[in-house]
Write an enzyme that holds these catalytic residues in place. Structure first.
Site, PDB file in Angstrom:
ATOM      1  N   ASN A  50       0.846  -1.198   0.000  1.00 46.53           N
ATOM      2  CA  ASN A  50       0.000   0.000   0.000  1.00 46.53           C
ATOM      3  C   ASN A  50       0.887   1.256   0.000  1.00 46.53           C
ATOM      4  O   ASN A  50       0.592   2.230   0.683  1.00 46.53           O
ATOM      5  CB  ASN A  50      -0.930  -0.034   1.227  1.00 46.53           C
ATOM      6  N   SER A 100      -4.616   1.789  17.280  1.00 50.40           N
ATOM      7  CA  SER A 100      -5.641   2.696  16.750  1.00 50.40           C
ATOM      8  C   SER A 100      -6.731   2.919  17.780  1.00 50.40           C
ATOM      9  O   SER A 100      -7.055   2.017  18.567  1.00 50.40           O
ATOM     10  CB  SER A 100      -6.244   2.059  15.506  1.00 50.40           C
ATOM     11  N   THR A 111      -9.553   2.743  17.188  1.00 54.09           N
ATOM     12  CA  THR A 111     -10.615   1.799  16.842  1.00 54.09           C
ATOM     13  C   THR A 111     -10.756   0.693  17.898  1.00 54.09           C
ATOM     14  O   THR A 111     -11.813   0.077  17.996  1.00 54.09           O
ATOM     15  CB  THR A 111     -10.350   1.209  15.436  1.00 54.09           C
ATOM     16  N   TYR A 155     -10.258  -5.664  11.747  1.00 51.87           N
ATOM     17  CA  TYR A 155      -9.102  -4.756  11.782  1.00 51.87           C
ATOM     18  C   TYR A 155      -8.832  -4.318  13.217  1.00 51.87           C
ATOM     19  O   TYR A 155      -7.715  -4.431  13.725  1.00 51.87           O
ATOM     20  CB  TYR A 155      -9.369  -3.539  10.876  1.00 51.87           C
ATOM     21  N   LYS A 190      -5.616  -5.240  15.907  1.00 52.80           N
ATOM     22  CA  LYS A 190      -4.768  -4.292  16.647  1.00 52.80           C
ATOM     23  C   LYS A 190      -4.782  -4.636  18.135  1.00 52.80           C
ATOM     24  O   LYS A 190      -3.734  -4.629  18.800  1.00 52.80           O
ATOM     25  CB  LYS A 190      -5.280  -2.858  16.436  1.00 52.80           C
ATOM     26  N   LEU A 219     -12.135  10.572   5.270  1.00 49.72           N
ATOM     27  CA  LEU A 219     -12.679  11.885   4.931  1.00 49.72           C
ATOM     28  C   LEU A 219     -11.667  12.810   4.251  1.00 49.72           C
ATOM     29  O   LEU A 219     -11.939  13.355   3.174  1.00 49.72           O
ATOM     30  CB  LEU A 219     -13.205  12.542   6.219  1.00 49.72           C
ATOM     31  N   GLY A 251     -21.481   1.266  11.290  1.00 50.29           N
ATOM     32  CA  GLY A 251     -20.285   1.118  12.128  1.00 50.29           C
ATOM     33  C   GLY A 251     -19.711   2.432  12.614  1.00 50.29           C
ATOM     34  O   GLY A 251     -18.834   2.442  13.488  1.00 50.29           O
TER      35      GLY A 251
HETATM   36  N1  UFG Z   1     -17.019  10.635   6.307  1.00 51.47           N
HETATM   37  C1  UFG Z   1     -17.932  11.164   5.413  1.00 51.47           C
HETATM   38  N2  UFG Z   1     -17.724  10.919   4.078  1.00 51.47           N
HETATM   39  C2  UFG Z   1     -16.672  10.200   3.602  1.00 51.47           C
HETATM   40  C3  UFG Z   1     -15.743   9.669   4.545  1.00 51.47           C
HETATM   41  C4  UFG Z   1     -15.963   9.908   5.888  1.00 51.47           C
HETATM   42  O1  UFG Z   1     -18.904  11.813   5.788  1.00 51.47           O
HETATM   43  O2  UFG Z   1     -16.556  10.006   2.382  1.00 51.47           O
HETATM   44  C5  UFG Z   1     -17.213  10.921   7.748  1.00 51.47           C
HETATM   45  C6  UFG Z   1     -17.424   9.676   8.583  1.00 51.47           C
HETATM   46  O3  UFG Z   1     -18.788   9.318   8.610  1.00 51.47           O
HETATM   47  C7  UFG Z   1     -16.876  10.132   9.944  1.00 51.47           C
HETATM   48  C8  UFG Z   1     -15.745  11.084   9.572  1.00 51.47           C
HETATM   49  O4  UFG Z   1     -16.025  11.503   8.233  1.00 51.47           O
HETATM   50  O5  UFG Z   1     -17.869  10.863  10.632  1.00 51.47           O
HETATM   51  C9  UFG Z   1     -14.370  10.464   9.623  1.00 51.47           C
HETATM   52  O6  UFG Z   1     -14.352   9.277   8.839  1.00 51.47           O
HETATM   53  P1  UFG Z   1     -12.987   8.553   8.424  1.00 51.47           P
HETATM   54  O7  UFG Z   1     -13.352   7.400   7.556  1.00 51.47           O
HETATM   55  O8  UFG Z   1     -12.027   9.543   7.891  1.00 51.47           O
HETATM   56  O9  UFG Z   1     -12.389   8.082   9.807  1.00 51.47           O
HETATM   57  P2  UFG Z   1     -12.995   7.085  10.906  1.00 51.47           P
HETATM   58  O10 UFG Z   1     -13.044   7.872  12.161  1.00 51.47           O
HETATM   59  O11 UFG Z   1     -14.227   6.420  10.471  1.00 51.47           O
HETATM   60  O12 UFG Z   1     -11.908   5.932  10.940  1.00 51.47           O
HETATM   61  C10 UFG Z   1     -10.565   6.207  11.234  1.00 51.47           C
HETATM   62  C11 UFG Z   1      -9.676   5.190  10.486  1.00 51.47           C
HETATM   63  C12 UFG Z   1      -9.858   3.820  11.035  1.00 51.47           C
HETATM   64  C13 UFG Z   1      -9.662   3.830  12.510  1.00 51.47           C
HETATM   65  C14 UFG Z   1     -10.561   4.858  13.167  1.00 51.47           C
HETATM   66  C15 UFG Z   1     -10.232   4.977  14.625  1.00 51.47           C
HETATM   67  O13 UFG Z   1      -9.991   5.178   9.120  1.00 51.47           O
HETATM   68  O14 UFG Z   1      -8.889   2.968  10.465  1.00 51.47           O
HETATM   69  O15 UFG Z   1     -10.356   6.141  12.592  1.00 51.47           O
HETATM   70  O16 UFG Z   1     -11.161   5.684  15.311  1.00 51.47           O
HETATM   71  F1  UFG Z   1      -9.952   2.641  12.989  1.00 51.47           F
END
Ligand code: UFG
Length: 334
Positions: A35, A124, A126, A148, A152, A199, A293
């Site tokens: 990656n 993480s 997570t 995942y 961890k 995001l 999730g």
């Molecule tokens: N979001 C959107 N649109 C998108 C992507 C994300 O609205 O296209 C929102 C999500 O719903 C969330 C926020 O943006 O509210 C952040 O989402 P991310 O996917 O950027 O991050 P996450 O908090 O879901 O997940 C990240 C990592 C995981 C890790 C986690 C730990 O991607 O690997 O933080 O809390 F496990």
């Protein structure tokens, strides 16, 4: 110190190599490029003006690790290598357990054989699953909701057990919140394969014109504007946290767990507004259903890291989005 960095060609790995070299340490990198890409390592060499010993391969390959440890003397290891996509982990759990858990166990075995006792592990937030409160403290219940996150947590437990059994072993487990941003040079940054799940890379690809619009997952959360709140942390702050953790390991026994976050929650709409400001580009978006999730709010209590490491994030949201845009606009195709 001479440090082995596994997964050193990846997003957080490259920034940590830069921080280690800047702090006067030496690094050796092992990465299988699953990656990441060779160009990223060359760019680290350009930023730091020095060449970096590199081995291409999988950390789960014991013969390769033995070769690396017999050809180098290490004072410690920072272990980033692993797979990190939540959705993929649900579809391919065995791959995640092999790649993240079995490979980490192999690394610990080889470290023990070669008498290398200091390990900083990339965990993480997570592992907390859906937290019962925010900000999140390190002693909150651990209840990851996907393979995942469980992979961890399993490595965290293996490290704790190893620290109990072998008093020479020192570990620091770093639970990251949401790493974003890029090095100020604009030479290295986040370069996800395919459609970004996260995001910030999604927004940056909208800003640069690669994607038409952002889909915001949920605007009915019990948060200040209805969108999800996260603790975004500049990847260079995160990288510096690893250097400080490693330096701490030399006068610390046992296995310690620390959150690395800023302690500030930022909503999706606040992130969109900040990015539009920094890039001077519109970020069109539509609202959609909540993503399965996802939790409403997730941000750290980062006071332990300050107390134990003397580390604290120093870069705010404007710097995170400005550096991300510098990287994305200079490297529209990664
Ligand atoms: N979001 C959107 N649109 C998108 C992507 C994300 O609205 O296209 C929102 C999500 O719903 C969330 C926020 O943006 O509210 C952040 O989402 P991310 O996917 O950027 O991050 P996450 O908090 O879901 O997940 C990240 C990592 C995981 C890790 C986690 C730990 O991607 O690997 O933080 O809390 F496990």
């Amino acid at each position: 110190m001479n440090i082995l960095v596994t997964g050193g060609a990846g997003y957080i790995g490259t920034h940590t190599c830069v921080a280690l070299l800047k702090a006067g340490h030496q690094v050796v990198v092992v990465d299988d490029f699953s990656n990441s890409c060779p160009e990223a390592m060359q760019r680290v060499e350009t930023i730091c003006q020095q060449s970096i010993p590199f081995y291409q391969g999988d950390v789960g390959d014991k013969a390769l690790l033995e070769k690396i440890f017999s050809e180098n003397h290490f004072d410690g290891v920072i272990h980033f290598a692993g797979a990190k996509a939540v959705g993929e982990s649900v579809a391919k759990p065995l791959y995640y357990y092999r790649n993240n858990v079995t490979a980490s166990q192999t690394l610990l075995e080889v470290m023990a054989t070669f008498d290398v006792s200091s390990l900083v592990f990339s965990s993480s937030a997570t592992v907390y699953g859906d937290p019962h409160a925010v900000p999140i403290l390190e002693d909150f219940p651990l209840a990851p909701t996907n393979p995942y996150g469980r992979s961890k947590l399993m490595v965290e437990q293996i490290m704790q057990d190893q620290a109990q059994a072998d008093k020479r072993f020192n570990g620091i487990i770093l639970r990251y919140f949401n790493p974003v941003g890029a090095h100020e040079s604009g030479l290295i940054g986040e370069d996800p394969n395919g459609i970004p799940n996260n995001l910030m890379p999604f927004i940056s690809q909208v800003a640069v014109g690669k994607r038409a619009q952002l889909t915001i997952f949920g605007n009915d959360y019990p948060t200040r504007d209805g969108t999800g709140v996260r603790d975004y942390i500049h990847v260079c702050d995160l990288a510096e946290g690893h250097v400080q953790a490693l330096e701490k390991l030399h006068d610390q026994q046992g296995c310690h767990v620390l959150n690395l976050g800023t302690g500030n929650g930022v909503s999706v709409l606040e992130m969109v507004a900040a990015y539009a400001d920094a890039s001077h580009q519109p970020i069109p978006y539509v609202f959609a259903e909540r993503r399965p999730g996802d939790v409403a709010q997730c941000y750290a209590d980062a006071s332990q890291a300050k107390q134990i490491l003397g580390w604290q994030a120093t870069r705010g949201l404007p710097e995170m989005v400005a550096d991300s845009w510098h990287w994305q606009s200079g490297n529209p195709n990664g």
